[in-house]
Every structure is written in C-alpha cells, then in structure tokens.
Design a protein around this motif. Sequence first.
Motif, PDB file in Angstrom:
ATOM      1  N   LYS A   6       0.815  -1.215   0.000  1.00 16.53           N
ATOM      2  CA  LYS A   6       0.000   0.000   0.000  1.00 16.53           C
ATOM      3  C   LYS A   6       0.856   1.277   0.000  1.00 16.53           C
ATOM      4  CE  LYS A   6      -0.785   0.144   5.007  1.00 16.53           C
ATOM      5  NZ  LYS A   6      -1.806   0.167   6.052  1.00 16.53           N
ATOM      6  N   PHE A   7       2.173   1.158   0.304  1.00 13.37           N
ATOM      7  CA  PHE A   7       3.056   2.323   0.291  1.00 13.37           C
ATOM      8  C   PHE A   7       3.995   2.344  -0.908  1.00 13.37           C
ATOM      9  CE2 PHE A   7       2.497   1.837   5.047  1.00 13.37           C
ATOM     10  CZ  PHE A   7       1.549   2.845   5.127  1.00 13.37           C
ATOM     11  N   LYS A   8       3.903   1.330  -1.759  1.00 16.12           N
ATOM     12  CA  LYS A   8       4.829   1.206  -2.890  1.00 16.12           C
ATOM     13  C   LYS A   8       4.761   2.399  -3.838  1.00 16.12           C
ATOM     14  CE  LYS A   8       6.844  -2.743  -4.823  1.00 16.12           C
ATOM     15  NZ  LYS A   8       7.020  -4.032  -4.306  1.00 16.12           N
ATOM     16  N   TRP A   9       3.601   3.007  -3.981  1.00 14.74           N
ATOM     17  CA  TRP A   9       3.432   4.135  -4.896  1.00 14.74           C
ATOM     18  C   TRP A   9       4.179   5.383  -4.426  1.00 14.74           C
ATOM     19  CZ3 TRP A   9       1.143   8.654  -3.303  1.00 14.74           C
ATOM     20  CH2 TRP A   9       0.486   8.614  -2.072  1.00 14.74           C
ATOM     21  N   LYS A  81      22.508 -12.846  11.125  1.00  7.86           N
ATOM     22  CA  LYS A  81      22.890 -12.544   9.749  1.00  7.86           C
ATOM     23  C   LYS A  81      22.464 -11.113   9.464  1.00  7.86           C
ATOM     24  CE  LYS A  81      23.163 -14.313   5.160  1.00  7.86           C
ATOM     25  NZ  LYS A  81      23.008 -15.456   4.290  1.00  7.86           N
ATOM     26  N   VAL A  82      23.377 -10.326   8.922  1.00 10.47           N
ATOM     27  CA  VAL A  82      23.149  -8.891   8.703  1.00 10.47           C
ATOM     28  C   VAL A  82      22.618  -8.650   7.299  1.00 10.47           C
ATOM     29  CG1 VAL A  82      24.255  -6.630   8.649  1.00 10.47           C
ATOM     30  CG2 VAL A  82      25.002  -8.333  10.307  1.00 10.47           C
ATOM     31  N   PHE A  83      21.572  -7.839   7.210  1.00 11.13           N
ATOM     32  CA  PHE A  83      21.031  -7.394   5.937  1.00 11.13           C
ATOM     33  C   PHE A  83      20.939  -5.878   5.966  1.00 11.13           C
ATOM     34  CE2 PHE A  83      19.372 -11.691   6.331  1.00 11.13           C
ATOM     35  CZ  PHE A  83      19.704 -12.212   5.095  1.00 11.13           C
ATOM     36  N   LEU A  84      21.414  -5.250   4.927  1.00 12.79           N
ATOM     37  CA  LEU A  84      21.352  -3.794   4.839  1.00 12.79           C
ATOM     38  C   LEU A  84      20.055  -3.363   4.167  1.00 12.79           C
ATOM     39  CD1 LEU A  84      24.921  -2.686   3.713  1.00 12.79           C
ATOM     40  CD2 LEU A  84      23.947  -2.661   5.998  1.00 12.79           C
ATOM     41  N   ALA A  85      19.545  -2.231   4.611  1.00 13.74           N
ATOM     42  CA  ALA A  85      18.385  -1.603   3.983  1.00 13.74           C
ATOM     43  C   ALA A  85      18.706  -0.122   3.833  1.00 13.74           C
ATOM     44  CB  ALA A  85      17.143  -1.793   4.846  1.00 13.74           C
ATOM     45  N   THR A  86      18.054   0.520   2.890  1.00 15.33           N
ATOM     46  CA  THR A  86      18.246   1.958   2.715  1.00 15.33           C
ATOM     47  C   THR A  86      17.143   2.670   3.472  1.00 15.33           C
ATOM     48  OG1 THR A  86      19.207   1.572   0.552  1.00 15.33           O
ATOM     49  CG2 THR A  86      18.502   3.802   1.030  1.00 15.33           C
ATOM     50  N   ALA A  87      17.532   3.508   4.414  1.00 21.90           N
ATOM     51  CA  ALA A  87      16.576   4.221   5.264  1.00 21.90           C
ATOM     52  C   ALA A  87      16.481   5.685   4.844  1.00 21.90           C
ATOM     53  CB  ALA A  87      17.007   4.148   6.725  1.00 21.90           C
ATOM     54  N   HIS A  88      15.279   6.245   4.943  1.00 25.01           N
ATOM     55  CA  HIS A  88      15.079   7.678   4.721  1.00 25.01           C
ATOM     56  C   HIS A  88      15.268   8.376   6.065  1.00 25.01           C
ATOM     57  CE1 HIS A  88      12.970   5.995   1.248  1.00 25.01           C
ATOM     58  NE2 HIS A  88      13.243   7.141   0.661  1.00 25.01           N
ATOM     59  N   LEU A  89      16.194   9.309   6.130  1.00 23.41           N
ATOM     60  CA  LEU A  89      16.481   9.975   7.396  1.00 23.41           C
ATOM     61  C   LEU A  89      15.306  10.814   7.893  1.00 23.41           C
ATOM     62  CD1 LEU A  89      20.189  10.979   6.769  1.00 23.41           C
ATOM     63  CD2 LEU A  89      19.285   8.977   7.947  1.00 23.41           C
ATOM     64  N   ASP A  90      14.500  11.361   6.972  1.00 24.66           N
ATOM     65  CA  ASP A  90      13.349  12.161   7.388  1.00 24.66           C
ATOM     66  C   ASP A  90      12.045  11.363   7.379  1.00 24.66           C
ATOM     67  OD1 ASP A  90      12.866  11.862   4.702  1.00 24.66           O
ATOM     68  OD2 ASP A  90      12.630  14.007   4.283  1.00 24.66           O
ATOM     69  N   HIS A  91      12.125  10.048   7.156  1.00 21.55           N
ATOM     70  CA  HIS A  91      10.973   9.128   7.149  1.00 21.55           C
ATOM     71  C   HIS A  91       9.976   9.427   6.034  1.00 21.55           C
ATOM     72  CE1 HIS A  91      12.384   7.551  10.950  1.00 21.55           C
ATOM     73  NE2 HIS A  91      12.438   8.767  11.416  1.00 21.55           N
ATOM     74  N   PRO A  93       9.264   8.635   2.243  1.00 23.46           N
ATOM     75  CA  PRO A  93       9.728   7.798   1.137  1.00 23.46           C
ATOM     76  C   PRO A  93       9.785   8.504  -0.211  1.00 23.46           C
ATOM     77  CG  PRO A  93       7.685   6.939   2.066  1.00 23.46           C
ATOM     78  CD  PRO A  93       8.059   8.126   2.866  1.00 23.46           C
ATOM     79  N   SER A  94       9.102   9.620  -0.363  1.00 25.49           N
ATOM     80  CA  SER A  94       9.146  10.323  -1.640  1.00 25.49           C
ATOM     81  C   SER A  94      10.345  11.265  -1.731  1.00 25.49           C
ATOM     82  CB  SER A  94       7.850  11.101  -1.860  1.00 25.49           C
ATOM     83  OG  SER A  94       7.690  12.074  -0.848  1.00 25.49           O
ATOM     84  N   ASN A  95      11.030  11.515  -0.616  1.00 23.90           N
ATOM     85  CA  ASN A  95      12.179  12.417  -0.570  1.00 23.90           C
ATOM     86  C   ASN A  95      13.451  11.568  -0.694  1.00 23.90           C
ATOM     87  OD1 ASN A  95      13.846  14.598  -0.210  1.00 23.90           O
ATOM     88  ND2 ASN A  95      13.430  14.817   1.974  1.00 23.90           N
ATOM     89  N   CYS A  96      14.014  11.483  -1.917  1.00 20.97           N
ATOM     90  CA  CYS A  96      15.088  10.516  -2.168  1.00 20.97           C
ATOM     91  C   CYS A  96      16.429  11.091  -2.621  1.00 20.97           C
ATOM     92  CB  CYS A  96      14.619   9.496  -3.188  1.00 20.97           C
ATOM     93  SG  CYS A  96      13.288   8.471  -2.576  1.00 20.97           S
ATOM     94  N   PRO A  97      16.819  12.313  -2.253  1.00 22.14           N
ATOM     95  CA  PRO A  97      18.193  12.699  -2.587  1.00 22.14           C
ATOM     96  C   PRO A  97      19.165  11.892  -1.722  1.00 22.14           C
ATOM     97  CG  PRO A  97      17.148  14.428  -1.304  1.00 22.14           C
ATOM     98  CD  PRO A  97      16.097  13.401  -1.600  1.00 22.14           C
ATOM     99  N   SER A  98      20.375  11.673  -2.212  1.00 27.73           N
ATOM    100  CA  SER A  98      21.299  10.781  -1.507  1.00 27.73           C
ATOM    101  C   SER A  98      21.655  11.276  -0.108  1.00 27.73           C
ATOM    102  CB  SER A  98      22.564  10.562  -2.330  1.00 27.73           C
ATOM    103  OG  SER A  98      23.243  11.774  -2.496  1.00 27.73           O
ATOM    104  N   ARG A  99      21.596  12.579   0.141  1.00 24.25           N
ATOM    105  CA  ARG A  99      21.906  13.080   1.486  1.00 24.25           C
ATOM    106  C   ARG A  99      20.816  12.717   2.503  1.00 24.25           C
ATOM    107  NH1 ARG A  99      20.181  17.349  -1.415  1.00 24.25           N
ATOM    108  NH2 ARG A  99      18.421  18.504  -0.596  1.00 24.25           N
ATOM    109  N   ASN A 100      19.630  12.305   2.003  1.00 20.56           N
ATOM    110  CA  ASN A 100      18.533  11.908   2.877  1.00 20.56           C
ATOM    111  C   ASN A 100      18.447  10.386   3.040  1.00 20.56           C
ATOM    112  OD1 ASN A 100      16.170  12.427   4.464  1.00 20.56           O
ATOM    113  ND2 ASN A 100      14.959  11.705   2.743  1.00 20.56           N
ATOM    114  N   LEU A 101      19.344   9.641   2.395  1.00 19.98           N
ATOM    115  CA  LEU A 101      19.320   8.187   2.455  1.00 19.98           C
ATOM    116  C   LEU A 101      20.565   7.666   3.164  1.00 19.98           C
ATOM    117  CD1 LEU A 101      18.208   7.488  -1.208  1.00 19.98           C
ATOM    118  CD2 LEU A 101      16.772   7.542   0.823  1.00 19.98           C
TER     119      LEU A 101
END
Length: 140
Positions: A6-9, A81-91, A93-101
């Motif tokens: 439901k959040f994929k969009w 076992k460690v898995f990496l994920a990309t997190a949005h610093l400001d929570h 998901p539509s704000n995706c510049p690299s400084r926010n990830l």
Amino acid sequence: MPIRPKFKWLYPIDWPELSNAIRFGRAKGRCETCGRPHGKEVRHLGDGRWWDEEQQLWRNGRGRSLPRLVVNDHAAVRTTKVFLATAHLDHDPSNCPSRNLKALCQRCHMIHDREEHQRRRRITLRMRKAIGDLFLGLYR
C-alpha cells in the motif's frame, strides 16, 4: 526492509537501483552507523557490541573499537545474519536525494525508526480499546 504494497506508490520507479547504489556503492556493503557487513553472520552480545571478524576486535553499537573488552566463557554470544536496507532519514519515502538516504543494518534501522514504531503502537492500542464508531456501531 520490504516495502508494504500500500506504500509502494510513494517510492520512485528506480528505487531498487537507487537503494543498491546507496548500500553497495556509497556504503560499500557496510552499515553506515555501526559498520556491520551485509550478508555475513555476526557474533554479538545483544546490547550492540559485536565481533568484527575482519579486524579481529569487538565494536560497540556505533562501530567504535573496544580493545579492552574481554568476553568470558559464560557470556551469551549470539549470531545474527546482517542485511542492509536503505533508510530515509526524514521518514519520507518520496524524498530521495542521496543526502537523505543511509544504508543501515536491521538493528540500526529499528533504532532510527523507534519513534515512528512507538507512535504506530500507541495508535494501534487506542484502536483496540475503542468500542466502536459513533455512527457505524461496534468494531468487529
């Protein structure tokens, strides 16, 4: 972490490529907070301290070395076992510049999202306590 359908969009179309560029390009396959390596089994003490196999030393939850730490035979050493994920610093998901990830392991990602998880938990508990809607009747 998997994205709920439901959040994929909210995410950009090129999210998988962007996430890979952050996790494996910029972060070189390591958590940007604690330094845990992606895809490896890591021994840890459960409180954030973990064994860095490459450097042969213990590290704290922020990735700093702990040269004086001695683990006795009775310590509860666990493996994860460690898995990496990309997190949005400001929570957002539509704000995706690299400084926010940021590339984060499961532990650091949960710590980063702690306030949001607590907020959702409070809402869920309040909804469970509610008896029903004023116009629609009892919740079922």
